[in-house]
Structure formats: structure tokens, C-alpha cells
Write a protein that holds these residues in place. Structure first.
Motif, PDB file in Angstrom:
ATOM      1  N   MET A  39       1.295  -1.518  -0.170  1.00  0.00           N
ATOM      2  CA  MET A  39      -0.294  -0.176  -0.272  1.00  0.00           C
ATOM      3  C   MET A  39       0.885   1.244   0.011  1.00  0.00           C
ATOM      4  SD  MET A  39      -2.468   0.908   2.682  1.00  0.00           S
ATOM      5  CE  MET A  39      -1.907   0.957   4.366  1.00  0.00           C
ATOM      6  N   ARG A  40       0.387   2.458  -0.973  1.00  0.00           N
ATOM      7  CA  ARG A  40       1.179   3.187  -0.664  1.00  0.00           C
ATOM      8  C   ARG A  40       0.418   4.386  -0.943  1.00  0.00           C
ATOM      9  NH1 ARG A  40       0.348   4.395  -6.036  1.00  0.00           N
ATOM     10  NH2 ARG A  40       0.734   2.972  -7.322  1.00  0.00           N
ATOM     11  N   ALA A  41       0.139   5.763   0.162  1.00  0.00           N
ATOM     12  CA  ALA A  41      -0.120   6.763  -0.440  1.00  0.00           C
ATOM     13  C   ALA A  41      -0.193   7.501  -1.598  1.00  0.00           C
ATOM     14  CB  ALA A  41       0.378   7.942   0.985  1.00  0.00           C
ATOM     15  N   GLN A  42      -0.903   7.951  -2.227  1.00  0.00           N
ATOM     16  CA  GLN A  42       0.067   9.166  -3.184  1.00  0.00           C
ATOM     17  C   GLN A  42      -1.342  10.412  -3.533  1.00  0.00           C
ATOM     18  OE1 GLN A  42       0.516   7.241  -6.843  1.00  0.00           O
ATOM     19  NE2 GLN A  42       0.112   8.535  -8.358  1.00  0.00           N
ATOM     20  N   GLY A  43      -1.030  11.042  -2.514  1.00  0.00           N
ATOM     21  CA  GLY A  43      -1.764  12.927  -2.820  1.00  0.00           C
ATOM     22  C   GLY A  43      -3.456  12.133  -2.064  1.00  0.00           C
ATOM     23  N   ARG A  44      -4.206  12.226  -2.326  1.00  0.00           N
ATOM     24  CA  ARG A  44      -5.499  12.430  -1.134  1.00  0.00           C
ATOM     25  C   ARG A  44      -5.427  10.349  -1.332  1.00  0.00           C
ATOM     26  NH1 ARG A  44     -10.111  15.968  -2.963  1.00  0.00           N
ATOM     27  NH2 ARG A  44     -11.116  14.736  -0.855  1.00  0.00           N
ATOM     28  N   TRP A  45      -5.019   9.882  -2.220  1.00  0.00           N
ATOM     29  CA  TRP A  45      -5.183   8.474  -2.444  1.00  0.00           C
ATOM     30  C   TRP A  45      -4.663   7.330  -1.846  1.00  0.00           C
ATOM     31  CZ3 TRP A  45      -9.364   6.735  -5.654  1.00  0.00           C
ATOM     32  CH2 TRP A  45      -9.801   7.351  -6.514  1.00  0.00           C
ATOM     33  N   LEU A  46      -5.104   6.206  -1.636  1.00  0.00           N
ATOM     34  CA  LEU A  46      -4.275   5.452  -0.692  1.00  0.00           C
ATOM     35  C   LEU A  46      -4.473   4.093  -2.314  1.00  0.00           C
ATOM     36  CD1 LEU A  46      -5.117   5.420   2.832  1.00  0.00           C
ATOM     37  CD2 LEU A  46      -3.219   5.235   2.258  1.00  0.00           C
ATOM     38  N   VAL A  47      -2.821   3.543  -2.659  1.00  0.00           N
ATOM     39  CA  VAL A  47      -3.141   2.599  -3.763  1.00  0.00           C
ATOM     40  C   VAL A  47      -3.002   1.431  -3.003  1.00  0.00           C
ATOM     41  CG1 VAL A  47      -2.077   1.792  -5.544  1.00  0.00           C
ATOM     42  CG2 VAL A  47      -2.575   4.416  -5.373  1.00  0.00           C
ATOM     43  N   VAL A  48      -3.589   0.161  -3.184  1.00  0.00           N
ATOM     44  CA  VAL A  48      -3.758  -0.980  -2.671  1.00  0.00           C
ATOM     45  C   VAL A  48      -3.836  -1.402  -3.269  1.00  0.00           C
ATOM     46  CG1 VAL A  48      -4.653  -3.334  -1.364  1.00  0.00           C
ATOM     47  CG2 VAL A  48      -4.808  -0.375  -0.465  1.00  0.00           C
ATOM     48  N   GLU A  49      -2.574  -2.383  -3.672  1.00  0.00           N
ATOM     49  CA  GLU A  49      -2.389  -3.253  -4.626  1.00  0.00           C
ATOM     50  C   GLU A  49      -2.186  -4.845  -4.488  1.00  0.00           C
ATOM     51  OE1 GLU A  49       2.146  -2.738  -6.493  1.00  0.00           O
ATOM     52  OE2 GLU A  49       1.920  -0.705  -5.774  1.00  0.00           O
ATOM     53  N   LEU A  50      -2.653  -5.089  -5.178  1.00  0.00           N
ATOM     54  CA  LEU A  50      -3.453  -6.773  -5.345  1.00  0.00           C
ATOM     55  C   LEU A  50      -2.967  -7.892  -6.310  1.00  0.00           C
ATOM     56  CD1 LEU A  50      -7.509  -6.250  -5.083  1.00  0.00           C
ATOM     57  CD2 LEU A  50      -5.403  -5.874  -3.383  1.00  0.00           C
ATOM     58  N   ARG A  51      -2.212  -8.838  -5.691  1.00  0.00           N
ATOM     59  CA  ARG A  51      -1.674  -9.586  -6.688  1.00  0.00           C
ATOM     60  C   ARG A  51      -1.996 -11.381  -6.823  1.00  0.00           C
ATOM     61  NH1 ARG A  51       3.437  -7.562  -7.645  1.00  0.00           N
ATOM     62  NH2 ARG A  51       3.877  -5.249  -6.596  1.00  0.00           N
ATOM     63  N   GLY A  52      -1.967 -11.962  -7.640  1.00  0.00           N
ATOM     64  CA  GLY A  52      -2.235 -13.113  -7.481  1.00  0.00           C
ATOM     65  C   GLY A  52      -3.955 -13.720  -7.861  1.00  0.00           C
ATOM     66  N   GLU A  53      -4.503 -14.716  -6.855  1.00  0.00           N
ATOM     67  CA  GLU A  53      -6.246 -14.657  -7.428  1.00  0.00           C
ATOM     68  C   GLU A  53      -6.920 -14.152  -6.587  1.00  0.00           C
ATOM     69  OE1 GLU A  53      -5.915 -19.404  -6.985  1.00  0.00           O
ATOM     70  OE2 GLU A  53      -4.521 -19.168  -9.287  1.00  0.00           O
ATOM     71  N   LEU A  54      -7.847 -13.836  -6.730  1.00  0.00           N
ATOM     72  CA  LEU A  54      -9.446 -13.125  -5.728  1.00  0.00           C
ATOM     73  C   LEU A  54     -10.396 -14.550  -6.281  1.00  0.00           C
ATOM     74  CD1 LEU A  54      -9.388  -9.569  -6.551  1.00  0.00           C
ATOM     75  CD2 LEU A  54      -9.166 -10.409  -4.446  1.00  0.00           C
ATOM     76  N   ASP A  55     -10.605 -15.161  -4.768  1.00  0.00           N
ATOM     77  CA  ASP A  55     -11.580 -16.177  -4.654  1.00  0.00           C
ATOM     78  C   ASP A  55     -12.187 -16.270  -3.396  1.00  0.00           C
ATOM     79  OD1 ASP A  55      -9.611 -17.804  -3.448  1.00  0.00           O
ATOM     80  OD2 ASP A  55      -8.910 -18.816  -4.666  1.00  0.00           O
ATOM     81  N   LEU A  56     -12.854 -17.289  -3.566  1.00  0.00           N
ATOM     82  CA  LEU A  56     -13.686 -17.573  -2.190  1.00  0.00           C
ATOM     83  C   LEU A  56     -12.217 -17.747  -0.496  1.00  0.00           C
ATOM     84  CD1 LEU A  56     -16.098 -17.899   0.074  1.00  0.00           C
ATOM     85  CD2 LEU A  56     -15.663 -20.004  -0.754  1.00  0.00           C
ATOM     86  N   PHE A  57     -12.080 -17.839  -1.210  1.00  0.00           N
ATOM     87  CA  PHE A  57     -10.131 -17.887  -0.118  1.00  0.00           C
ATOM     88  C   PHE A  57      -9.655 -16.708   0.167  1.00  0.00           C
ATOM     89  CE2 PHE A  57     -10.664 -22.424  -2.103  1.00  0.00           C
ATOM     90  CZ  PHE A  57     -11.433 -22.958  -1.276  1.00  0.00           C
ATOM     91  N   THR A  58      -9.571 -16.095  -1.000  1.00  0.00           N
ATOM     92  CA  THR A  58      -8.673 -14.755  -0.385  1.00  0.00           C
ATOM     93  C   THR A  58      -9.458 -13.471  -0.307  1.00  0.00           C
ATOM     94  OG1 THR A  58      -8.781 -14.333  -2.709  1.00  0.00           O
ATOM     95  CG2 THR A  58      -6.641 -15.994  -1.896  1.00  0.00           C
ATOM     96  N   VAL A  59     -10.583 -13.424  -0.486  1.00  0.00           N
ATOM     97  CA  VAL A  59     -11.106 -12.313  -0.165  1.00  0.00           C
ATOM     98  C   VAL A  59     -11.150 -11.873   1.527  1.00  0.00           C
ATOM     99  CG1 VAL A  59     -11.941 -12.077  -2.378  1.00  0.00           C
ATOM    100  CG2 VAL A  59     -13.720 -13.046  -1.144  1.00  0.00           C
ATOM    101  N   PRO A  60     -11.451 -12.964   1.912  1.00  0.00           N
ATOM    102  CA  PRO A  60     -12.040 -12.611   3.433  1.00  0.00           C
ATOM    103  C   PRO A  60     -10.430 -11.866   4.166  1.00  0.00           C
ATOM    104  CG  PRO A  60     -12.274 -14.698   3.263  1.00  0.00           C
ATOM    105  CD  PRO A  60     -11.520 -13.636   1.819  1.00  0.00           C
TER     106      PRO A  60
END
Length: 102
Positions: free
Chosen positions: A1-22
């Protein structure tokens, strides 16, 4: 995660599924509750797989962010994520950008 002005940028990697989304939900909802910055961007260019649980999570987080007066966008959608967003017509509602909006 990094801050950029008024934004927080969260970098997601790999798979988004039932096991990883929580873990994603816990992390982003904690950011939504923070007093600042006011906007959150999920960098999804490194997401290689996204099933319905991932798509549902994007919608859920977008709604929670909006209800809290925060913005939430997806950045640099991987072609697989873009295909799923297009097939579900969510790309018409959920903001997807190549770069951070002003």
C-alpha cells in the motif's frame, strides 16, 4: 500500500477467490474507516484470476466506501478482470481507470 496525494493505493496480486477475499475485505474496510486520505484505489493489474467472490467483493467495498463518503476505484485492470467486469456489466458502474483520477 502506498499513499499518493488523497489516494491510498492497495496493490493486489494473484488470485481473488472465496479463500483470499476475506483478507482483502478486512484490509480495505479498515482503510475506509480511517480519517484520511479520502480515496482508495485497488491496483488490480497483477490479479491473475478473479471469480464471483472477487467481483462481489469489489462491489461490496465500492458501496461501503461510497456510504462512508470515500471514493474507491480499480486501477489498471488485468485483461481477465476486465473481461469479468464487462461480462457482468459492472464496468459501467464500478470506476475502472488506467491512472489515478485527479
Amino acid at each position: 500500500m502506498r499513499a499518493q496525494g488523497r489516494w491510498l493505493v492497495v496493490e493486489l496480486r494473484g488470485e481473488l477467490d472465496l479463500f483470499t477475499v476475506p483478507a482483502l475485505v478486512d484490509r480495505v474496510e479498515a482503510l475506509i474507516r480511517r480519517p484520511s486520505p479520502t480515496r482508495i484505489a485497488l491496483q488490480v493489474s497483477q490479479v491473475s484470476f478473479c471469480d464471483s467472490a472477487g467481483i462481489n467483493t469489489f462491489v461490496r467495498l465500492w458501496k461501503h466506501a461510497g456510504a462512508a463518503g470515500r471514493g474507491l476505484v480499480l486501477l489498471r485492470s488485468h485483461s481477465r478482470v476486465a473481461q469479468v467486469l464487462a461480462m457482468t456489466a459492472l464496468d459501467r458502474h464500478l470506476p475502472v481507470h488506467d491512472t489515478l483520477p485527479a
